[in-house]
Scaffold this active site. Structure first.
Site, PDB file in Angstrom:
ATOM      1  N   LYS A  71       0.832  -1.206   0.000  1.00 19.59           N
ATOM      2  CA  LYS A  71       0.000   0.000   0.000  1.00 19.59           C
ATOM      3  C   LYS A  71       0.869   1.260   0.000  1.00 19.59           C
ATOM      4  O   LYS A  71       0.529   2.265  -0.633  1.00 19.59           O
ATOM      5  CB  LYS A  71      -0.958   0.009   1.200  1.00 19.59           C
ATOM      6  CG  LYS A  71      -2.111  -0.980   1.058  1.00 19.59           C
ATOM      7  CD  LYS A  71      -3.136  -0.465   0.090  1.00 19.59           C
ATOM      8  CE  LYS A  71      -4.152  -1.396  -0.493  1.00 19.59           C
ATOM      9  NZ  LYS A  71      -4.456  -2.652   0.062  1.00 19.59           N
ATOM     10  N   LYS A  74      -3.107 -12.887  -9.932  1.00 21.58           N
ATOM     11  CA  LYS A  74      -4.242 -12.692  -9.034  1.00 21.58           C
ATOM     12  C   LYS A  74      -5.363 -11.866  -9.658  1.00 21.58           C
ATOM     13  O   LYS A  74      -5.121 -10.806 -10.225  1.00 21.58           O
ATOM     14  CB  LYS A  74      -3.754 -12.008  -7.751  1.00 21.58           C
ATOM     15  CG  LYS A  74      -4.844 -11.894  -6.695  1.00 21.58           C
ATOM     16  CD  LYS A  74      -4.354 -11.184  -5.455  1.00 21.58           C
ATOM     17  CE  LYS A  74      -5.490 -10.988  -4.472  1.00 21.58           C
ATOM     18  NZ  LYS A  74      -6.100  -9.686  -4.466  1.00 21.58           N
ATOM     19  N   LYS A  94      -9.834  -6.440  -7.879  1.00 16.23           N
ATOM     20  CA  LYS A  94     -10.535  -5.281  -8.444  1.00 16.23           C
ATOM     21  C   LYS A  94      -9.600  -4.099  -8.647  1.00 16.23           C
ATOM     22  O   LYS A  94      -9.888  -3.204  -9.423  1.00 16.23           O
ATOM     23  CB  LYS A  94     -11.748  -4.896  -7.605  1.00 16.23           C
ATOM     24  CG  LYS A  94     -11.464  -4.605  -6.162  1.00 16.23           C
ATOM     25  CD  LYS A  94     -12.740  -4.311  -5.410  1.00 16.23           C
ATOM     26  CE  LYS A  94     -12.587  -4.509  -3.920  1.00 16.23           C
ATOM     27  NZ  LYS A  94     -12.693  -5.891  -3.491  1.00 16.23           N
TER      28      LYS A  94
HETATM   29  P1  ADP Z   1      -9.352  -7.370  -4.047  1.00 18.56           P
HETATM   30  O1  ADP Z   1      -8.061  -8.103  -4.099  1.00 18.56           O
HETATM   31  O2  ADP Z   1     -10.109  -7.439  -5.301  1.00 18.56           O
HETATM   32  O3  ADP Z   1      -9.221  -5.974  -3.514  1.00 18.56           O
HETATM   33  P2  ADP Z   1     -10.204  -8.035  -1.449  1.00 18.56           P
HETATM   34  O4  ADP Z   1      -8.813  -7.733  -1.009  1.00 18.56           O
HETATM   35  O5  ADP Z   1     -11.299  -7.135  -1.031  1.00 18.56           O
HETATM   36  O6  ADP Z   1     -10.229  -8.176  -3.013  1.00 18.56           O
HETATM   37  O7  ADP Z   1     -10.532  -9.517  -0.991  1.00 18.56           O
HETATM   38  C1  ADP Z   1     -11.670  -9.946  -0.311  1.00 18.56           C
HETATM   39  C2  ADP Z   1     -11.605 -11.426  -0.065  1.00 18.56           C
HETATM   40  O8  ADP Z   1     -11.538 -12.128  -1.289  1.00 18.56           O
HETATM   41  C3  ADP Z   1     -10.378 -11.889   0.730  1.00 18.56           C
HETATM   42  O9  ADP Z   1     -10.736 -12.986   1.532  1.00 18.56           O
HETATM   43  C4  ADP Z   1      -9.414 -12.314  -0.319  1.00 18.56           C
HETATM   44  O10 ADP Z   1      -8.504 -13.272   0.143  1.00 18.56           O
HETATM   45  C5  ADP Z   1     -10.359 -12.899  -1.353  1.00 18.56           C
HETATM   46  N1  ADP Z   1      -9.765 -12.765  -2.686  1.00 18.56           N
HETATM   47  C6  ADP Z   1      -9.607 -11.635  -3.402  1.00 18.56           C
HETATM   48  N2  ADP Z   1      -9.030 -11.880  -4.596  1.00 18.56           N
HETATM   49  C7  ADP Z   1      -8.797 -13.218  -4.611  1.00 18.56           C
HETATM   50  C8  ADP Z   1      -8.221 -14.103  -5.565  1.00 18.56           C
HETATM   51  N3  ADP Z   1      -7.782 -13.665  -6.739  1.00 18.56           N
HETATM   52  N4  ADP Z   1      -8.150 -15.406  -5.256  1.00 18.56           N
HETATM   53  C9  ADP Z   1      -8.609 -15.879  -4.071  1.00 18.56           C
HETATM   54  N5  ADP Z   1      -9.168 -15.097  -3.138  1.00 18.56           N
HETATM   55  C10 ADP Z   1      -9.258 -13.788  -3.384  1.00 18.56           C
END
Ligand code: ADP
Ligand code: TRP
Length: 331
Positions: free
Chosen positions: A111, A194, A197
């Protein structure tokens, strides 16, 4: 019966990574365990300090959770900021969370790279708030994707430290959880490893995406320069497509394309077409429910109210006991 808890920040639509990493596991467990699922809107302020559309985002995530199958009559589904006890536990845990360990956290360092002009204290203490979310209900199983593993390790550190410091055995240790034993990392469409969003445009497939948008994104997905010679090693972007296919397509379909890859007769265009159609088939019922729920404000209000009440009851009990353990006493 164990206590299960998970949450997602309210910064955008849910994508297939969120679904397969966190929500699907939660949905499977909700009937067997004491389950809490929440929308991390306090956390969203660490990256979006003044979101003009905070409420709309929270509402959207709530709709998408419900559409994905979380049953608010069975699980406790709530919004983080409806439970201010979480903020109190966060404050108390912060007194025993050290700057050094917080600075070493991978997501903090990432971050700092991403938003060098807004390295706020909330970002630094993000794992402390996350630990508070989890241990306020004394949860032990936390369905999340692989990227959250370090945060869970920190939550265990803070829980154990509290127990040691106050010579109690109060908070159980929480662990990241996935039904298939291994934590999941759903790949993105841009060749990166990965789906997320905040990654490049077109990397993620959202549950609310229209069929046309899904076809477009999948057809544009990164591959490589084409099938090489039989038996050649698979490149990362192509492996990503196979891994996505394993989530939404039948075993036969995956097998078919794997074989044609091995024989070097594969046409990536055909594979993508199939992947897009299978993703559409998979997300269609979810999207339909999203559209239905979006219009039902009365129901959403009822769900949020019910969740807040149940979550607060559990959180209040913990705060009462934590205050007693630390030594706060009423006169
Ligand atoms: P992003 O990475 O899109 O910002 P978040 O960090 O809000 O998503 O993740 C919310 C939840 O979804 C967490 O438990 C995270 O581990 C899971 N998650 C997000 N992206 C993935 C991914 N590509 N594969 C598996 N789990 C994911
Ligand atoms: N950090 C998680 C994410 O980025 C969201 C989150 C906040 C969370 N508090 C939590 C997840 C507690 C599980 C448990 O997705």
């Amino acid at each position: 019966m164990e206590t299960v808890l998970s949450g997602i920040r309210s910064t955008g639509h849910l994508h297939l990574g969120n679904y397969f990493g966190a929500i699907r596991n939660f949905v499977k467990m909700q009937h067997e365990h004491r389950c809490y699922f929440f929308i991390a809107d306090y956390h969203s302020l660490t990256t979006h300090p003044a979101p003009g559309d905070l409420h709309r985002n929270v509402r959207q995530v709530l709709v998408e959770y419900l559409a994905a199958g979380i049953d608010p009559e069975v699980a406790t589904l709530y919004i983080q900021s409806d439970v201010p006890e979480v903020a109190e536990l966060y404050l108390l845990l912060n007194m025993n969370a050290y700057k050094g360990e917080l600075e070493r956290c991978t997501s903090f360092k990432e971050k700092v790279r991403k938003q060098p002009d807004n390295v706020n204290a909330g970002l630094l203490t993000y794992p402390v708030l996350m630990a508070a979310d989890i241990i306020i209900h004394r949860a032990t199983k936390v369905p999340v994707g692989k990227d959250q593993e370090q945060h869970l390790e920190m939550a265990r550190t803070f829980a154990n430290r509290f127990n040691r410091l106050y010579k109690v055995d109060y908070f159980p240790a929480p662990y990241a959880f996935n039904f298939d034993n291994e934590l999941v990392k759903v790949p993105g469409l841009d060749g990166s490893t990965k789906m997320g969003k905040s990654e490049a445009e077109g990397n993620a497939i959202f549950l609310a995406d229209e069929p046309g948008a899904i076809r477009k994104k999948v057809m544009r997905a990164t591959t490589d320069s084409g099938p090489g010679i039989p038996g050649e090693e698979m490149s990362q972007p192509v492996e990503n497509l196979f891994n996505l296919m394993r989530l939404v397509s039948t075993a036969d379909t995956v097998e078919h394309f794997l074989e044609s890859f091995q024989q070097a007769t594969i046409r990536y265009g055909d594979m993508k077409k199939q992947l897009a159609e299978d993703m559409i088939r998979f997300t269609a019922p979810l999207r339909e429910r999203i559209l239905e729920l979006e219009a039902d404000t009365d129901y959403l209000k009822k769900v949020a109210g019910m969740g807040a009440e149940k979550a607060r009851e559990s959180a209040r009990k913990t705060i009462r006991e934590v205050r007693e353990i630390i030594g706060f006493k009423p006169f």
